[in-house]
Design a protein around this motif. Sequence first.
Motif, PDB file in Angstrom:
ATOM      1  N   TYR A 182       0.864  -1.183   0.000  1.00 14.17           N
ATOM      2  CA  TYR A 182       0.000   0.000   0.000  1.00 14.17           C
ATOM      3  C   TYR A 182       0.900   1.232   0.000  1.00 14.17           C
ATOM      4  N   VAL A 183       0.688   2.140  -0.951  1.00 19.69           N
ATOM      5  CA  VAL A 183       1.522   3.334  -1.081  1.00 19.69           C
ATOM      6  C   VAL A 183       0.658   4.566  -0.818  1.00 19.69           C
ATOM      7  N   SER A 184       1.137   5.456   0.051  1.00 14.03           N
ATOM      8  CA  SER A 184       0.301   6.562   0.507  1.00 14.03           C
ATOM      9  C   SER A 184       1.155   7.760   0.904  1.00 14.03           C
ATOM     10  N   TRP A 185       0.509   8.935   0.967  1.00 15.17           N
ATOM     11  CA  TRP A 185       1.106  10.031   1.720  1.00 15.17           C
ATOM     12  C   TRP A 185       1.239   9.551   3.162  1.00 15.17           C
ATOM     13  N   PRO A 186       2.067  10.187   3.998  1.00 17.70           N
ATOM     14  CA  PRO A 186       2.148   9.782   5.406  1.00 17.70           C
ATOM     15  C   PRO A 186       0.762   9.676   6.034  1.00 17.70           C
ATOM     16  N   LEU A 187       0.500   8.573   6.725  1.00 20.00           N
ATOM     17  CA  LEU A 187      -0.841   8.304   7.246  1.00 20.00           C
ATOM     18  C   LEU A 187      -1.320   9.372   8.227  1.00 20.00           C
ATOM     19  N   LYS A 188      -0.436   9.787   9.143  1.00 17.71           N
ATOM     20  CA  LYS A 188      -0.752  10.773  10.181  1.00 17.71           C
ATOM     21  C   LYS A 188      -2.101  10.416  10.822  1.00 17.71           C
ATOM     22  N   ASN A 189      -2.974  11.434  10.992  1.00 20.32           N
ATOM     23  CA  ASN A 189      -4.307  11.189  11.553  1.00 20.32           C
ATOM     24  C   ASN A 189      -5.392  11.411  10.511  1.00 20.32           C
ATOM     25  N   VAL A 190      -5.057  11.146   9.245  1.00 24.60           N
ATOM     26  CA  VAL A 190      -5.999  11.402   8.144  1.00 24.60           C
ATOM     27  C   VAL A 190      -6.855  10.163   7.918  1.00 24.60           C
ATOM     28  N   SER A 191      -8.146  10.301   8.131  1.00 20.24           N
ATOM     29  CA  SER A 191      -9.055   9.149   8.116  1.00 20.24           C
ATOM     30  C   SER A 191      -9.089   8.436   6.771  1.00 20.24           C
ATOM     31  N   THR A 192      -9.084   9.201   5.658  1.00 23.11           N
ATOM     32  CA  THR A 192      -9.159   8.555   4.350  1.00 23.11           C
ATOM     33  C   THR A 192      -7.967   7.627   4.126  1.00 23.11           C
ATOM     34  N   ASN A 198      -6.626   0.259   5.992  1.00 21.23           N
ATOM     35  CA  ASN A 198      -7.285  -0.827   6.725  1.00 21.23           C
ATOM     36  C   ASN A 198      -8.067  -1.741   5.787  1.00 21.23           C
ATOM     37  N   GLY A 199      -8.645  -1.181   4.717  1.00 21.38           N
ATOM     38  CA  GLY A 199      -9.292  -2.021   3.709  1.00 21.38           C
ATOM     39  C   GLY A 199      -8.282  -2.911   3.004  1.00 21.38           C
ATOM     40  N   PHE A 200      -7.111  -2.352   2.731  1.00 20.41           N
ATOM     41  CA  PHE A 200      -6.009  -3.122   2.137  1.00 20.41           C
ATOM     42  C   PHE A 200      -5.599  -4.263   3.061  1.00 20.41           C
ATOM     43  N   LEU A 201      -5.463  -3.969   4.347  1.00 18.58           N
ATOM     44  CA  LEU A 201      -5.073  -4.995   5.324  1.00 18.58           C
ATOM     45  C   LEU A 201      -6.137  -6.088   5.435  1.00 18.58           C
ATOM     46  N   ALA A 202      -7.407  -5.684   5.379  1.00 18.61           N
ATOM     47  CA  ALA A 202      -8.491  -6.665   5.484  1.00 18.61           C
ATOM     48  C   ALA A 202      -8.472  -7.625   4.295  1.00 18.61           C
ATOM     49  N   ALA A 203      -8.121  -7.119   3.126  1.00 14.41           N
ATOM     50  CA  ALA A 203      -8.078  -7.967   1.932  1.00 14.41           C
ATOM     51  C   ALA A 203      -6.877  -8.900   1.936  1.00 14.41           C
ATOM     52  N   THR A 204      -5.739  -8.395   2.406  1.00 16.60           N
ATOM     53  CA  THR A 204      -4.489  -9.157   2.315  1.00 16.60           C
ATOM     54  C   THR A 204      -4.197 -10.020   3.532  1.00 16.60           C
ATOM     55  N   GLY A 205      -4.756  -9.609   4.690  1.00 11.10           N
ATOM     56  CA  GLY A 205      -4.451 -10.323   5.928  1.00 11.10           C
ATOM     57  C   GLY A 205      -3.132  -9.908   6.551  1.00 11.10           C
ATOM     58  N   TYR A 206      -2.506  -8.866   6.029  1.00  5.57           N
ATOM     59  CA  TYR A 206      -1.244  -8.396   6.591  1.00  5.57           C
ATOM     60  C   TYR A 206      -1.477  -7.721   7.938  1.00  5.57           C
ATOM     61  N   VAL A 207      -0.415  -7.616   8.730  1.00  8.13           N
ATOM     62  CA  VAL A 207      -0.464  -6.967  10.034  1.00  8.13           C
ATOM     63  C   VAL A 207      -0.292  -5.459   9.848  1.00  8.13           C
ATOM     64  N   SER A 208      -1.041  -4.681  10.621  1.00  7.51           N
ATOM     65  CA  SER A 208      -0.944  -3.220  10.529  1.00  7.51           C
ATOM     66  C   SER A 208       0.491  -2.762  10.757  1.00  7.51           C
ATOM     67  N   GLY A 209       0.929  -1.825   9.935  1.00  5.45           N
ATOM     68  CA  GLY A 209       2.293  -1.322  10.030  1.00  5.45           C
ATOM     69  C   GLY A 209       3.239  -1.983   9.050  1.00  5.45           C
ATOM     70  N   THR A 210       2.749  -3.028   8.360  1.00  3.09           N
ATOM     71  CA  THR A 210       3.580  -3.723   7.371  1.00  3.09           C
ATOM     72  C   THR A 210       3.038  -3.479   5.967  1.00  3.09           C
ATOM     73  N   HIS A 211       3.872  -3.744   4.978  1.00  2.00           N
ATOM     74  CA  HIS A 211       3.478  -3.637   3.573  1.00  2.00           C
ATOM     75  C   HIS A 211       2.911  -2.247   3.259  1.00  2.00           C
ATOM     76  N   TYR A 212       3.538  -1.244   3.873  1.00  2.00           N
ATOM     77  CA  TYR A 212       3.114   0.150   3.710  1.00  2.00           C
ATOM     78  C   TYR A 212       4.317   0.991   3.317  1.00  2.00           C
ATOM     79  N   LEU A 213       4.164   1.766   2.237  1.00  2.00           N
ATOM     80  CA  LEU A 213       5.213   2.663   1.768  1.00  2.00           C
ATOM     81  C   LEU A 213       4.699   4.097   1.834  1.00  2.00           C
ATOM     82  N   SER A 214       5.468   4.968   2.457  1.00  2.00           N
ATOM     83  CA  SER A 214       5.097   6.372   2.569  1.00  2.00           C
ATOM     84  C   SER A 214       5.918   7.205   1.590  1.00  2.00           C
ATOM     85  N   VAL A 215       5.247   8.104   0.900  1.00  2.00           N
ATOM     86  CA  VAL A 215       5.941   9.019  -0.003  1.00  2.00           C
ATOM     87  C   VAL A 215       5.434  10.429   0.268  1.00  2.00           C
ATOM     88  N   HIS A 216       6.326  11.404   0.207  1.00  2.00           N
ATOM     89  CA  HIS A 216       5.942  12.790   0.468  1.00  2.00           C
ATOM     90  C   HIS A 216       5.575  13.504  -0.825  1.00  2.00           C
TER      91      HIS A 216
END
Length: 331
Positions: A182-192, A198-216
Amino acid sequence: MEKMTIKDIAKLVGVSTATVSNYLNGNLSKMSPATQKKIADMIRNTNYVPSSVARGLATNDSKTIGVSVADITNPFTSTVLSGIYEECGKHGYRVLFTNASSDASHETDNISKLQNQQVSGLIIDPVEGDSPIYKTITNRNAVMIDRQAKQIKVDTVVTDNFDSVKRFVSKMLDEAYDVMYYVSWPLKNVSTRWNRYNGFLAATGYVSGTHYLSVHNTGDTSEFLDELTAIMKENAGKKVGFFTMNGRVLIRLLAAMEFLGLQYPIDYGVGSYEDLDWMSILKPAISCISQDSYAIGTMSAQILLNKLDAKSEMEPRLIEVPTSEKIRGSF
């Protein structure tokens, strides 16, 4: 019960009335975070509503809707604004627009200025869904869009972020991908960003905090390039897929992969949230989740105008606008 006044808040916090006034008007540059927190906590605990706001927003009929957006450069925003303008114009309302440029302090200042102009109601695309400034508004005459607060206090119009990403990523997994990111702007406290993750995690079964790439959005992307290089090297010989949280993040991913000499869908697969015009003319076109931004704008205006006509405050609601899928050839 006797109403709280600004003097009462100042006395309870142990600051001057001028300090509380500055806080309410968004003049925070010379105020410490600790003082801001004390005032915010006291306002919340006492259910204090500034009298000027109560008089202005609750009773004014200026036929003007104030709109505060987080970032006008976001393609999503311009389409939402078109919907708001169109719907408000049908009912004889003019629109005052402000842009926060993704800065929470600018947003606070913008909302305070709109309130001081005694607009009939507010539509807010928030920088931070839980900013203290939202304690000065009520569900009687305000609507939030896109990003939501942890506790919904005003009607909030969003897309079905969690469910749509879960369905879409599941379809990518059906194509036998060995690993997904999952590639995203920094998650911070942004609900979207979080709801889509979290939808990505539900589909993949990965643990929160993994398989996440942040780009500015701006600045040096070398760290992002290094992370992508490591991922592709680590997963050599595997089928690797990426899901980006919006179109602008997708651009960052595609540019980085091109720099690394990699092409979709040969070297990796990709899908994205958001359907922008240019995504359909790439070769191959990008598979994506399409959100109806214009409908979000018109719906938010309709909800607000209905509340202004009713002149009564209802329980706040979370309204989800459905999305659709555009499955093309990118994965």
